[in-house]
Scaffold this motif. Structure first.
Motif, short mmCIF file in Angstrom:
data_model
loop_
_atom_site.label_atom_id
_atom_site.label_comp_id
_atom_site.label_asym_id
_atom_site.label_seq_id
_atom_site.Cartn_x
_atom_site.Cartn_y
_atom_site.Cartn_z
N GLU A 198 -1.62 15.29 0.73
CA GLU A 198 -2.03 13.91 0.99
C GLU A 198 -3.48 13.87 1.49
O GLU A 198 -3.87 14.69 2.33
N CYS A 208 3.42 12.84 5.60
CA CYS A 208 3.13 14.24 5.90
C CYS A 208 2.76 14.96 4.61
O CYS A 208 2.91 14.41 3.52
N GLN A 213 13.02 15.25 0.70
CA GLN A 213 13.53 14.10 -0.05
C GLN A 213 15.03 14.23 -0.25
O GLN A 213 15.56 15.34 -0.31
N SER A 365 15.20 7.55 -4.52
CA SER A 365 14.55 8.69 -3.88
C SER A 365 14.16 8.30 -2.45
O SER A 365 13.34 7.42 -2.23
P1 ATP Z 1 3.93 6.42 -1.05
O1 ATP Z 1 3.62 5.24 -1.95
O2 ATP Z 1 4.28 6.03 0.36
O3 ATP Z 1 2.93 7.54 -1.16
P2 ATP Z 1 5.55 7.37 -3.17
O4 ATP Z 1 5.89 6.10 -3.90
O5 ATP Z 1 4.51 8.27 -3.71
O6 ATP Z 1 5.28 7.05 -1.61
P3 ATP Z 1 7.86 8.74 -4.09
O7 ATP Z 1 7.12 9.65 -4.97
O8 ATP Z 1 8.62 7.61 -4.69
O9 ATP Z 1 6.89 8.18 -2.95
O10 ATP Z 1 8.80 9.61 -3.15
C1 ATP Z 1 10.09 9.20 -2.77
C2 ATP Z 1 10.21 9.12 -1.26
O11 ATP Z 1 9.76 10.33 -0.65
C3 ATP Z 1 9.38 8.03 -0.61
O12 ATP Z 1 10.02 6.78 -0.70
C4 ATP Z 1 9.28 8.52 0.81
O13 ATP Z 1 10.44 8.20 1.56
C5 ATP Z 1 9.21 10.03 0.63
N1 ATP Z 1 7.80 10.46 0.70
C6 ATP Z 1 6.89 10.42 -0.29
N2 ATP Z 1 5.70 10.89 0.14
C7 ATP Z 1 5.88 11.22 1.44
C8 ATP Z 1 5.03 11.78 2.44
N3 ATP Z 1 3.76 12.10 2.17
N4 ATP Z 1 5.53 11.99 3.69
C9 ATP Z 1 6.82 11.68 3.97
N5 ATP Z 1 7.67 11.16 3.06
C10 ATP Z 1 7.22 10.95 1.81
#
Ligand code: ATP
Length: 490
Positions: A198, A208, A213, A365
């Protein structure tokens, strides 16, 4: 009551729930270690999810895939090429910001799915500068979030830490389907670590670089779109921010049932079902449904292969933020793996005598660490009357279920005997230090739902104190296990 996220992080450290990783060396941005009580909550929440989604159903099985897998998987899925966020880099000090999140914070605009051109013009229009040194930014550029590593001795092959759990389900699809003898509609679930580099990790466990997940890929025969489970949950109440409201720049919330959302054609039955089931799972563990909002993705946010996506958002102190995404992925993933691995992933339907590629009608997810935060926020209560914090965690999630106290040290033998007997059935602690009031406060702060005081009475009973009501009850020692079990199950 709610507290700022930094205060929540400080509370978690103080109570042994979560630490910055290797805190004694100054930590590392975006990485956390769960302490002795945090790991218990986290394990219990994962067990509760697994029990709800896998163990209690006939149609969903689980897997546990590798964190590092064949890099061809990421090529086929498109991650090697496209798993990027847009980044703003300062032209002077080189400080980096995730472009959409930074501009959103500065302008209050929703920038989900915004293009590089839109982001660049917003930076110019709003005269946005680097928050560290106040210099201008360079143009936004793509930054791939995958962590790379290499396998084997020097000069070994490049590989990646998985950025999501989903692809291992697709890459093993045929084996799983055959071995578990599954016929659509069916789902495959996985709980596990994911890693994303990130650009701006922030808000403690919310964003984080290493996280977990809990994910399901749900496969159907595209000719049968109805969801057999939907009717059970069709009356679930939704607070919905639809795409139309966002396109008009408003935050008008529609209050409607899952059934009404389907009837109005805002979503199909499967999405309504998975959203309702997730709300109901959280509610069964004590989360207030009114703290959730469903946000429909706007057209520009959807991947080209996806026809719809809904986020379940939670009202964090830093705003409504995504907890879970429920996307419709069509045949994209299986199609790509079929093409790249040159393997047939079609399913033969005995009834129609036809072969077809299953459709992923829903990919719910959910983040483990974000869920952990939700449970803490729901439980946290700075109780002024008691003069201490009380974590009203659901008994199934509390790190310690029962704490046993001897009224005085003279009762240590009797109390330790009870402690050892209860340990066969519950997570129990033994606390003999300080006044009983002090011990209650310590237990409250860790969310321990029941405290048992062993006293001098010779009636074969002990005093059980309830964390939430502070009421005390005399309970026969031989009836304690069933008494506690009943209370925990609610
Ligand atoms: P965001 O828009 O917040 O970056 P995302 O849409 O990229 O999230 P997904 O790829 O759909 O997230 O991932 C599914 C789930 O995994 C998210 O809904 C979240 O709960 C968790 N998640 C994703 N990225 C992170 C992260 N960097 N830290 C903690 N949890 C995460």
């Amino acid at each position: 009551m709610t507290i700022p996220i930094d205060d929540m992080a400080a509370f978690c450290k103080k109570k042994g729930l979560v630490y910055n990783t290797a805190d004694m060396y100054g930590g590392l941005a975006g990485f956390f270690d769960y302490g002795p009580f945090g790991v218990e909550i986290k394990n219990k929440l994962k067990a509760a999810w697994w029990s709800y989604w896998v163990q209690s159903r006939e149609d969903i099985v689980g897997i546990d895939g590798a964190i590092i897998t064949n890099p061809s998987v990421w090529k086929a899925s498109g991650h090697t090429e496209n798993f990027c966020d847009q980044m703003l880099v300062c032209s002077k000090c080189a400080a980096k910001q995730r472009a959409d999140a930074f501009i959103e914070e500065q302008t209050g605009k929703n920038l989900e799915g915004a293009s590089a051109e839109e982001l660049n013009s917003l930076v110019a229009e709003n005269k946005l500068v680097c928050p560290a040194c106040k210099s201008s930014f360079k143009e936004v550029k793509d930054f791939n979030l995958m962590f790379s590593t290499s396998i084997g001795a020097a000069g070994g092959d490049d590989a990646y830490l998985r950025p999501e759990t989903a692809q291992l389900i697709f890459a093993n699809f045929k084996l799983i389907q055959e071995h578990a003898r599954l016929k659509p509609p069916f789902g495959v679930a996985q709980i596990g670590k994911a890693f994303r580099n990130e650009i701006s990790p922030r808000n403690f466990l919310f964003r984080c670089r290493e996280f977990e997940q809990m994910e399901i890929e749900y496969f159907i025969n595209p000719t049968i779109q109805t969801c057999p489970y939907y009717a059970e949950l069709e009356n679930t109440h939704f607070y919905l921010l639809d795409a139309a409201a966002q396109e008009e720049g408003t935050e008008n919330i529609l209050e409607l049932t899952a059934k009404e959302a389907v009837e109005k054609k805002i979503m199909h039955e499967w999405h309504a079902y998975f959203l309702a089931a997730n709300i109901s799972w959280f509610a069964s563990l004590g989360v207030r449904p009114e703290n959730f909002r469903i946000r429909e993705h706007m057209k520009q946010e959807l991947a080209h292969y996806s026809s719809a996506c809904f986020d379940l958002e939670y009202k964090f102190p830093f705003g409504y933020k995504e907890l879970l995404g429920v996307a419709d992925r069509g045949t994209y993933d299986l199609g790509r793996h079929q093409e790249h691995a040159k393997k047939d992933l079609m399913i033969y339907d005995d009834d129609t005598k036809e072969k077809y590629l299953p459709v992923v009608i829903a990919e719910p997810s959910l983040g483990v660490d974000r869920s952990f935060l939700v449970f803490l926020y729901e439980a946290y209560d700075d109780d002024k009357e008691r003069g201490n914090i009380v974590l009203h965690l659901h008994p199934r999630l509390a790190p310690i279920t029962v704490s046993v106290f001897p009224l005085t040290n003279k009762l240590a033998g009797k109390a330790r005997e009870l402690y050892k007997a209860l340990k066969h059935s519950f997570a129990v602690s033994y606390d003999a230090s300080g006044s009983v009031g002090r011990r209650y406060a310590r237990a409250d702060e860790l969310g321990t739902p029941f405290c048992i005081t062993v006293d001098f009475e010779e009636d074969g009973c002990v005093t059980v104190r309830d964390r939430d009501t502070t009421k005390q009850e005399r309970v026969k020692i031989e009836a304690l296990t069933s008494y506690l079990r009943k209370k925990i199950e609610g």
